[in-house]
Enzyme design. Structure first.
Site, PDB file in Angstrom:
ATOM      1  N   GLU A   1       0.806  -1.228   0.000  1.00  0.00           N
ATOM      2  CA  GLU A   1       0.000   0.000   0.000  1.00  0.00           C
ATOM      3  C   GLU A   1       0.843   1.283   0.000  1.00  0.00           C
ATOM      4  O   GLU A   1       0.517   2.251  -0.676  1.00  0.00           O
ATOM      5  CB  GLU A   1      -0.959   0.006   1.200  1.00  0.00           C
ATOM      6  CG  GLU A   1      -2.167  -0.919   1.047  1.00  0.00           C
ATOM      7  CD  GLU A   1      -1.846  -2.395   1.261  1.00  0.00           C
ATOM      8  OE1 GLU A   1      -0.727  -2.689   1.739  1.00  0.00           O
ATOM      9  OE2 GLU A   1      -2.687  -3.263   0.963  1.00  0.00           O
TER      10      GLU A   1
ATOM     11  N   HIS B   1     -12.975  -4.988   7.503  1.00  0.00           N
ATOM     12  CA  HIS B   1     -13.630  -4.830   6.201  1.00  0.00           C
ATOM     13  C   HIS B   1     -14.844  -3.917   6.266  1.00  0.00           C
ATOM     14  O   HIS B   1     -15.623  -3.852   5.332  1.00  0.00           O
ATOM     15  CB  HIS B   1     -14.058  -6.195   5.633  1.00  0.00           C
ATOM     16  CG  HIS B   1     -12.882  -7.048   5.289  1.00  0.00           C
ATOM     17  ND1 HIS B   1     -12.244  -7.841   6.204  1.00  0.00           N
ATOM     18  CD2 HIS B   1     -12.204  -7.197   4.128  1.00  0.00           C
ATOM     19  CE1 HIS B   1     -11.236  -8.461   5.621  1.00  0.00           C
ATOM     20  NE2 HIS B   1     -11.186  -8.086   4.366  1.00  0.00           N
TER      21      HIS B   1
END
Ligand SMILES: Cc1ncc(C[n+]2csc(CCOP(=O)(O)OP(=O)(O)O)c2C)c(N)n1
Length: 803
Positions: free
Chosen positions: A525, A592
């Site tokens: 990332e 999530h």
């Protein structure tokens, strides 16, 4: 290790070049010595210098061409002098924090010393011809953080070389011949982002040349606490390119005091990077730090006498001098004379920089002192005013704040007096406040004609034939038309290429546009974002995807420290108009379904943060950002991809303005302010409330940064007198952020009939499953109840409490 073979002449440099190199090394050393003195005498606050690291930087400068890029750190002054991108006067100006672009073109006094940068933009915010410049991207202080952007700076060359449509962009690249140079200290190679960046550069086959300045320490901590085997070259062996392989680095190892070897190593390394696109790493060992790490402490406290003696002997300036004399390029006397000359020049430039810095500050003080004298002549508080004046004048090296403080104190003293010169002081204060606003706070966002706030609004067009499609298909159509329209648009991220992203926004687009335009990346990332930053600094328009909002936290540091500060810390000197795309808010499970919006919103001032409630809104925001030169984050709603929406006929063109909330349902009883996934919940609650006679006005803020620029929410509050802020963030998070804006900045306080309320999620992460979700995040029942309670408090007879 790649073998370095010396040319038979010992060095490829000419005698003139050698003397010029010696001059630059000596000059740079003088700058370090004098600068330290300036800090010790109190003229500058802090100093960090490149002494002991001069010689390899000379060698690096020799192979740095116009059009190339540097992404380095605070030790690189000699390199910057050598390529002519920094003068000694500018170096001193930054040391003094001279808040003027003319004096400190890198940061206009906004960065601490030795944070180097060249300017990529003209004063109107348009790009210069970067192929005609020596380009240095602006340094930041967090160690290792220069590495992620290096990935993109280097990879851009490959894209310019391999994507035919980009080859017309000659202002940015000459067919991808440019090399991106990175520098890093040995201790910072222990940082994760160093390894992530090296790996990404290797995988991408990006033409980067990374130099490691190794002086065996990271401040006081020696290599044994930093690296396994204490030797970065050995650790890098796994990255070494094998014969006939098409991936991997050429890795060189060279002593930092050995001029001919350094020149040769850089010549060989740069050749393979530039000509063959083989990335290289040059590990420069046996460097020293004659004055210690910085002005904050002395290295005698942690280095042994033996080490200090070795450093004195192997100081690269000392060794270079010996070598020049031994090889008869100059005599001792000639070098003494050269040193004398350089010392004088450096001292003159220091004096000049100091005068340039202090003169305007002193003349502002003189102005204030003069007005104060006039006020003292007629005021009832003459004695105190005179005291303020003489105290101000007695400060040996004043700051601007001293004059401002004196003016403010005097204004308080004469607040009840009618004195003409008081107005003069007030005017001075107001004009200085304005100047200093510009001096220190301008350019947080783009101030150019391409600012995201200037993008013309184009309404979406729907016709009877506009199909109803899944949300992901809207994005799919949008991305396709964007990729057709603009070859600079490059999309990448985990699963973006072959799969077309985990929710299919890019489905089929790699097949249509090729692997370079729509690409898969590793799970990395920080360097996905760094890659985008570097590419954008070279004129490309990256859309970088972070798979889930929760994982944005990996990249948040680089977004915050590098990307969001970029325009501001250079006072409009460069830009990186990237789009970071992610999805979040609604799914299930701790990692999530998070919505850590306040952490993000408060750390990335300098970026736009857009929170579309559906994919049509998202498409409009992509179009707006793609026409602007500001960076932005777009967070798509996770459960929106499979909901149906009508596809606008002009999906690739329509734009949505930033900072303009939308009223989704009108009502006169309560204003409900929310965004993203909670819009649907608020609308469902509004429907139920309506059945018992409560009409709530549902407002989607649409963008958190910027926030409600036209104060539309205030208009709603004026009508309803009641307001509630709803989102999925923690208590005190983004609901509080929105409330502060409406109640304080917009002056909503005056229009309240009931206490304002927030309805956030729980302080913990969302628990798993449907019940976990129900008891962790705002739901329709809670929104209903909160609004009912507000109504019950103001009219208990009509709305009796039932809780
Ligand atoms: C992320 C981060 N952690 C800590 C620091 C404080 N710090 C500044 S320089 C430094 C040592 C860096 O050593 P090295 O990478 O070897 O470079 P050198 O200064 O020796 O050239 C540290 C720990 C920082 N600036 N950034």
């Amino acid at each position: 290790m790649t073998e370095i073979t010396l040319s038979p002449m010992d060095t490829t440099s000419t005698p003139q070049e050698i003397i010029a190199d010696y001059r630059t090394v000596f000059r740079s050393r003088q700058v370090s010595l004098i600068s330290r003195r300036e800090v010790m005498s109190g003229k500058a606050k802090f100093g960090i210098f490149g002494d002991g690291k001069e010689l390899p930087q000379i060698a690096m400068a020799k192979v740095f061409h116009k059009g190339d890029f540097r992404s380095g750190y605070y030790r690189d002054q000699t390199f910057m002098f050598a390529i002519g991108a920094l003068t000694t006067t500018e170096f001193f100006a930054q040391l003094y924090a001279h808040a003027d672009l003319e004096a400190d073109p890198a940061s206009a006094g906004r960065s601490m010393n030795a944070h180097f940068a060249t300017r990529s933009l003209n004063s109107d915010g348009t790009w210069k011809d970067l192929t005609k410049e020596f380009n240095s991207t602006p340094d930041i202080s967090p160690t290792g953080s220069q590495m992620p952007r290096l990935v993109g700076l280097a990879y851009a060359s490959r894209l310019y070389r391999e994507i035919e449509q980009l080859q017309t962009l000659t202002q940015f690249s000459d067919n991808g011949k440019e090399v991106a140079f990175g520098t890093i200290g040995n201790a910072a190679t222990a940082e994760g982002m160093f390894w992530e960046s090296v790996n990404a550069i290797g995988v991408l086959k990006a033409p980067a040349l990374i130099s490691i300045w190794d002086d065996c320490y990271g401040i006081s901590v020696s290599s044994e606490h930093q690296l396994v085997k204490q030797d970065i070259s050995r650790l890098l062996e796994g990255f070494q390119r094998e014969p006939d392989a098409d991936q991997g680095f050429a890795v060189y190892s060279v002593a930092g005091w050995d001029y001919p070897m350094l020149v040769e190593a850089y010549s060989q390394a740069a050749k393979s990077v530039r000509d063959e696109h083989i990335p290289a790493i040059v590990h420069v060992y046996e460097l020293t730090q004659p004055q210690g790490h910085s002005t904050s402490g002395s290295h005698e406290r942690y280095k042994s006498q033996e080490r200090l003696d070795w450093e004195a002997e192997f100081d690269c300036l000392v060794k270079f001098r010996e070598w020049v004399i031994e090889h008869k390029y100059a005599s001792q006397e000639e070098l003494d004379h050269l040193e004398e000359e350089e010392s004088q020049r450096v001292e003159e430039s220091r004096k000049q920089a100091w005068q340039n810095y202090i003169s305007p500050i002193k003349s502002e003080r003189a102005q204030v002192a003069e007005i104060l004298a006039e006020i003292a002549g007629v005021s009832e508080s003459a004695i105190q005013i005179e005291e303020i004046r003489s105290r101000l004048l007695s400060i040996p090296t004043p700051y601007r704040r001293d004059s401002m403080s004196a003016a403010l104190k005097a204004l308080t003293l004469v607040r009840n007096e009618e004195i003409p010169s008081k107005n003069q002081l007030l005017e001075w204060k107001n004009s200085q406040m304005e100047l200093n606003e510009e001096r220190y706070s301008s350019h947080l966002y783009s101030q150019s004609a391409q600012s995201a706030l200037n993008v013309p609004v184009i309404e979406p067009v729907f016709s009877p034939d506009s199909p109803i499609v899944y949300g992901y298909e809207i994005l799919n159509a949008l991305f396709e038309s964007a990729l057709i329209r603009d070859p600079r648009i490059i999309a990448f991220g985990e699963d973006v290429g072959r799969l077309g992203d985990v929710n299919q926004g890019f489905r089929g687009l790699q097949d249509k546009f090729g692997e370079l335009r729509v690409s898969d990346t590793g799970i990395r990332e920080v360097t996905i974002i760094g890659q985008a930053i570097g590419m954008a600094m070279r004129g490309l328009r990256p859309i970088a995807e972070i798979q889930y909002l929760d994982y944005l936290l990996y990249g948040l540091q680089i977004m915050s420290d590098d990307l969001a500060t970029l325009q501001w810390r250079t006072k409009g000197g460069t830009k990186a108009p990237i789009i970071i795309r992610t999805r979040g808010h609604r799914l299930e499970g701790i990692w999530h379904s998070g919505s850590p919006m306040s952490g993000i919103v408060n750390l990335v001032r300098g970026m736009h943060v857009l929170v579309p409630r559906d994919m049509t809104r998202a498409a409009g925001f992509y179009n707006t950002l793609l026409h602007s030169d500001d960076p932005g984050l777009i967070i798509e709603v996770l459960n929106g991809y499979r909901l149906k929406e009508q596809l606008p006929d002009n999906v690739g063109e329509f734009t949505i303005p930033l900072g303009v909330p939308e009223v989704l349902r009108p009502g006169q009883d309560v204003s409900v302010v929310t965004y993203g996934a909670t819009c649907r919940i608020a609308l469902d609650a509004a429907e139920r409330l309506s059945q018992i006679g409560i009409e709530s006005e549902i407002i989607d803020v649409q963008t958190l940064l910027p926030f409600d620029v036209q104060q539309k929410i205030l208009g709603s509050l004026k009508k309803t007198g009641r307001i509630i802020f709803v989102d999925e963030d923690v208590p005190g998070g983004t609901t509080a952020y929105m409330m502060q804006d409406v109640i304080e900045r917009q002056g909503g306080y005056h229009w309240l009939d009931s206490p304002p309320r927030t309805l956030p999620g729980k302080p913990h992460r969302p628990a798993y499953g449907s019940d976990g979700d129900y008891w962790s995040k705002p739901n329709v029942d809670q929104v209903f109840e909160a609004i009912y309670q507000m109504m019950s408090e103001s009219d208990p007879r009509e709305y009796p409490s039932y809780f």
